[in-house]
Design an enzyme around this catalytic site. Structure first.
Site, PDB file in Angstrom:
ATOM      1  N   GLU A 739       0.806  -1.226   0.000  1.00  0.00           N
ATOM      2  CA  GLU A 739       0.000   0.000   0.000  1.00  0.00           C
ATOM      3  C   GLU A 739       0.840   1.277   0.000  1.00  0.00           C
ATOM      4  O   GLU A 739       0.612   2.206   0.784  1.00  0.00           O
ATOM      5  CB  GLU A 739      -0.986  -0.015   1.169  1.00  0.00           C
ATOM      6  CG  GLU A 739      -1.963  -1.185   1.078  1.00  0.00           C
ATOM      7  CD  GLU A 739      -2.865  -1.328   2.290  1.00  0.00           C
ATOM      8  OE1 GLU A 739      -2.766  -0.509   3.216  1.00  0.00           O
ATOM      9  OE2 GLU A 739      -3.681  -2.281   2.302  1.00  0.00           O
ATOM     10  N   GLU A 840      -6.556  -9.875  -3.116  1.00  0.00           N
ATOM     11  CA  GLU A 840      -7.293  -9.915  -1.840  1.00  0.00           C
ATOM     12  C   GLU A 840      -8.797  -9.753  -2.096  1.00  0.00           C
ATOM     13  O   GLU A 840      -9.465  -8.927  -1.469  1.00  0.00           O
ATOM     14  CB  GLU A 840      -6.804  -8.815  -0.893  1.00  0.00           C
ATOM     15  CG  GLU A 840      -5.323  -8.865  -0.593  1.00  0.00           C
ATOM     16  CD  GLU A 840      -4.868  -7.745   0.345  1.00  0.00           C
ATOM     17  OE1 GLU A 840      -5.717  -7.205   1.071  1.00  0.00           O
ATOM     18  OE2 GLU A 840      -3.666  -7.417   0.335  1.00  0.00           O
TER      19      GLU A 840
END
Length: 960
Positions: A739, A840
């Site tokens: 991220e 994910e």
């Protein structure tokens, strides 16, 4: 009457005809002798029968369900009663479908003992009874049950509203009457009324026909269906209210800190802290003098927790002091097994504010009873106080499974924004705040590219070149708005598209964040977000409203004061997401299959005779389809079986993260990761490594934060060298620094050049592993920080500075997947020429059919795109996932509709068939890539072969 009649079968229909076929029969029914067990009511002497099923909750929740909330049943002192908890709206409560037992135009008397939870925040609250009727012609109708009132001279009349005021800890009789003039598709009686956060309690419910003939008919129908008549509620006042308080004792701190302990800090209970007061109830707890993130309050639950039981967690929290406006607060479950092993499970988290109370929600499942267990609150950095207004943990009642949502006249592709081309001036538009709206000319004349993809069978609507100019802006929320309440359908998926640009005289060429938003009854809903400057950019996005709103307006916001904004061609339209499926199937056939010719011959080299029967069966797909798994779920044999039967890749949810392995400096715990990796290797499951580092500050361990840059760099070196050398060659992929578009912890402290160096260092330690970037909101258009453009620029910069990036990770935590929006993002990322994985995946919806539809959209779009090389789910089992309503398998082991949809797609994406050998001694076909078994049925012989990727037809020779 018709719905009741058609549901009974022949015996029931004959009874209805006999009882209601004529006035004579009706009169004779009234005179018929009643069963001795019936309770008589009224002055006529006729027996009155209760049509409610399980009216006293003696059979648990059978026949009952929670409407918008959870339902459980308490058994106290010989009495049972239903508890509606987890309520967030006044209309939520305890419900039962009664349409099958109602008679049209019959008048019914209603009675029920009701109350409110002893641990709710209110001393008193209203409780109301309602009958909700779904009709084919008139939509939804609400029949509020009238209240039995006594006037000043003692005459009893029916009031207009069936509502009583319930007092905490006391039962009160709610009574009234109602009549149904249209049975419709469904008639649900439910008991509602208390405000958010207050449990509603219901016991001894009776709905009694006032006409004797109808009453006896209800009785005999009840006996036919195996449910004898009950007794009126007024004669059965339940025992005193002693509701279950759930897993945690003293959840609202009414008894101070009783049952709670201080974990590494000081704690106290108060009614106020400066200007801060409790949101509900009288008190809140404060954890102060904290120096570490793990410190807070804790409660031991040893002996109370149940095996293989789903629990929900709900807490109202906020932060105070320490110079922070917001900080992450988490609820954590600690367990110690009888073998001495310790486990920590994050139950829920929320980014808590210092300005207001925030709600933390979560759920969990324990597969094996621990020797010791506790729940504790943690999260914010040292120096920050944490405030707790309430902390609840309870067993939810499984909600009634709703069917698929059907739409009448969906009007797919029709823009619900009026006057989008400004042909009628500013009609339907109005300014928010003091900004000025005017019309100008010179914008794009075509709909945006992402929106155009939704108009496959008809040309997309054109634009006329006029746009809205918004000037004189003093706040970021100021912009144009339009009310669209009446044009929206609940549960419909809407796509958003608009052209936007900005103009800033003081900062020429600078780009600004621009949002298309919705205000839904005062709550903000994102429609799309983009960075825009003086060049027109398309805003893309999607949304869905799951309950009927009272007021909705769409508006534009984002840039700061003084920045002019331009808007053109705003389109919001219902999108038929399945319309793309035929095209996606064709693309899938092109990119996921290969032509193959299997030449079959005997052991002496002779071709098998034409017409010989063969069976071709694909045993394994070579396309990676995986899921996150966690260590504590390995104890659940049903969990591991579903994983091994369904998936062929794995990623560890937490067990490889730095904060999990080295929460305290120098104390390395690889045990859980070792166990998971050994489990996967025993079963031939390749693994992704998630993640080496994590760039967002709220994921950084406390011990790292005070380190000076040289010490921090040394710690990072040690982490990478230790992890990758320990598992060298065993993880196929690594998410190197998770991220990076949403955090900058290492970048801020060690410099931007350190980010590509992390990839270089990882490659040096394990050169065989493919190194990925990984981030979220890339594919949904709702976050300009992680737009496809921003992601491409970020990756290009890393590669330019020497990062050996081998793959692109899209997390796939998506709310309303819309095919053209996803394809738009994938096409943009594919220009880099790198493999793309969804890493994910989870989609969240309370309605499992909607969840299944969302999942199918995402999976089909991804599988049909040539740049996608793998799909990973972020879990699949209820109670073990980050998002509450994203699971594929319920905690009771039922594969829900979303799970069934995945299994159906897996079957569709495999090739198996029966055939015969042709004249050339061959079996030609086009199949998905993977491992195959071919059986010669006439001889009972089999051979195996692998079909690998290739542009030319594959030729396989097999001898039998």
């Amino acid at each position: 009457m018709s719905k009741f009649f058609h549901s009974l079968g022949r015996k029931g229909k004959d009874l209805v005809k006999k009882k209601l076929g004529s006035n004579e029969n009706r009169d004779s029914a009234a005179a018929a002798a009643a069963p001795s067990s019936a309770t008589r009511m009224g002055d006529s002497g006729a027996a009155m029968y209760n049509i409610m099923m399980n009216p006293t909750f003696d059979q648990g929740t059978q026949w009952w369900f929670g409407m918008g909330c959870s339902l459980s049943v308490n058994h106290e002192n010989g009495s049972s009663y239903g508890v509606g908890h987890g309520r967030t709206e006044t209309w939520q409560g305890i419900a039962q479908e009664i349409g099958e037992r109602l008679v049209l135009d019959e008048e019914y008397r209603f009675e029920a003992w009701v109350g409110i939870g002893a641990y709710g925040p209110e001393e008193q609250a209203p409780v109301t009874a309602t009958v909700k009727v779904e009709t084919e012609s008139d939509g939804t109708k609400y029949n509020w049950i009238g209240r039995w009132l006594e006037n000043a001279v003692g005459l009893k009349t029916w009031g207009a509203s069936g509502s009583v005021t319930a007092t905490k800890g006391q039962w009160v009789l709610l009574s009234g009457k109602f009549k149904i003039d249209n049975l419709g598709k469904s008639s649900v009686l439910y008991i509602e009324g208390p405000p958010s956060g207050v449990d509603v309690l219901v016991s001894s419910v009776a709905v009694i026909p006032t006409t004797p003939g109808a009453s006896e008919l209800a009785s005999q129908m009840g006996n036919l269906m195996g449910h004898p008549a009950g007794t009126p509620a007024s004669s059965m006042q339940p025992a005193a209210i002693q509701p279950s308080i759930g897993l945690l004792h003293n959840p609202t701190f009414d008894d101070g800190l009783k049952s709670w302990t201080q974990k590494g800090c000081k704690a106290y209970v108060t009614e106020s802290l400066g200007a801060i007061g409790p949101e509900t109830g009288k008190y809140f707890a404060v954890a102060s003098q904290r120096t570490e993130t793990w410190q807070g309050i804790e409660q031991d639950i040893t002996g109370r927790i149940e095996e293989s039981t789903l629990y929900h967690v709900s807490a109202k929290v906020r932060v105070n002091g320490g110079g922070v406006k917001e900080a992450m607060v988490m609820a954590t479950l600690y367990m110690k097994g009888y073998d001495g092993k310790e486990q920590y499970m994050t139950l829920g988290r929320v980014n808590a504010s210092s300005a207001q109370w925030s709600e933390l929600k979560g759920e969990f499942l324990v597969n094996k009873l621990p020797a010791r267990a506790s729940i504790y609150m943690e999260g914010p950095p040292g120096g920050v106080d944490v405030l707790y207004n309430s902390i609840f943990c309870f067993k939810p009642e499984r909600p009634k499974v709703e069917g698929p949502i059907l739409f009448q006249n969906p009007r797919f592709g029709t823009n619900i924004v009026h006057n989008t081309n400004f042909d009628s001036g500013l009609k339907h538009w109005y300014p928010q705040g003091n900004c000025r709206l005017s019309i100008a000319h010179g914008c794009p004349t075509l709909l945006g590219p992402a929106a155009q993809k939704s108009f496959m069978d008809s040309p997309p609507p054109g634009l006329r070149g006029s746009y809205l100019l918004i000037t004189n802006r003093s706040y970021d929320w100021e912009g144009p708005a339009q009310t669209i309440t009446e044009r929206l359908q609940t549960n419909m998926s809407y796509q958003v598209s608009a052209w936007v640009a900005t103009r800033s005289p003081d900062q020429p060429g600078m780009k600004h964040k621009v949002d298309v938003c919705l205000s839904v009854d005062g709550k903000w809903v994102q429609g799309g977000e983009v960075l825009a400057g003086d060049v027109w950019e398309e805003v893309v996005g999607s949304f869905r409203l799951e309950k009927q709103p009272e007021n909705v307006h769409v508006y534009l916001q984002g840039p700061g004061a003084g920045v002019d904004v331009m808007l053109a061609g705003l389109h919001i339209f219902a999108v038929d997401r399945s319309a793309r499926f035929p095209m996606l199937r064709e693309r899938t056939d092109q990119i996921r299959k290969r032509d193959v010719v299997v030449k079959l011959q005997s052991s002496n080299g002779e071709p098998l005779a034409p017409g010989t029967r063969v069976t071709v069966r694909q045993n394994r797909s070579s396309f990676p389809l995986g899921s996150a798994i966690n260590h504590y779920s390995l104890e659940n044999s049903a969990y591991t079986k579903f994983f091994l039967d369904t998936f062929n890749w794995a990623v560890f949810e937490n067990e490889l993260k730095w904060g999990w392995i080295e929460k305290l400096q120098g104390e390395l715990h690889y045990e859980n990761a070792d166990d998971l990796l050994q489990f996967c290797e025993r079963n031939g499951i390749p693994c992704r490594g998630h993640c080496i580092l994590w760039e967002t500050e709220d994921t950084i361990q406390d011990w790292l934060k005070p380190l000076a840059p040289p010490e921090l760099e040394e710690a990072v070196h040690s982490r990478i060298a230790g992890l990758l050398s320990r598992y060298k060659g065993r993880f196929r992929h690594y998410d190197v620094n998770n991220e990076m578009l949403h955090g900058s912890y290492y970048k801020d402290r060690l410099g931007p050049q350190f980010l590509p160096y992390l990839f270089q260092l990882a490659h040096q330690v394990d050169p065989e592993a493919v190194l990925f970037v990984n981030d979220y909101h890339i594919e949904d258009g709702c976050d300009c920080k992680s737009s496809p453009t921003a992601y491409v620029e970020h990756i290009v910069d890393l590669i330019h500075n020497g990062a050996p990036i081998g793959g692109i990770g899209l997390q796939g935590h998506i709310d309303v997947p819309v095919g053209p929006v996803i394809q738009h993002a994938l096409d943009h990322l594919a220009t880099l020429g790198l493999p793309i994985w969804f890493t994910e995946i989870d989609v969240e919806s309370v309605n499992e059919f909607t969840r299944a539809d969302d999942l199918e959209v995402l999976l089909r779009e991804a599988f049909a795109h040539p740049a996608i090389e793998g799909l990973m789910f972020w879990g699949f089992w209820e109670g073990t996932m980050c998002r509450k309503n994203a699971h594929l398998v319920d905690s009771d082991k039922r594969v829900n509709e979303a799970g069934l949809r995945l299994l159906a797609l897996k079957e569709e994406w495999q090739t198996s068939f029966e055939s015969v050998v042709n004249e050339q001694g061959e079996v030609p076909f086009r199949g998905f890539l993977g491992d195959y078994t071919i059986s010669v049925d006439d001889f009972g012989l089999t051979q195996t072969f692998e079909l690998v990727k290739g542009d030319e037809p594959a030729y396989v020779e097999l001898s039998f």
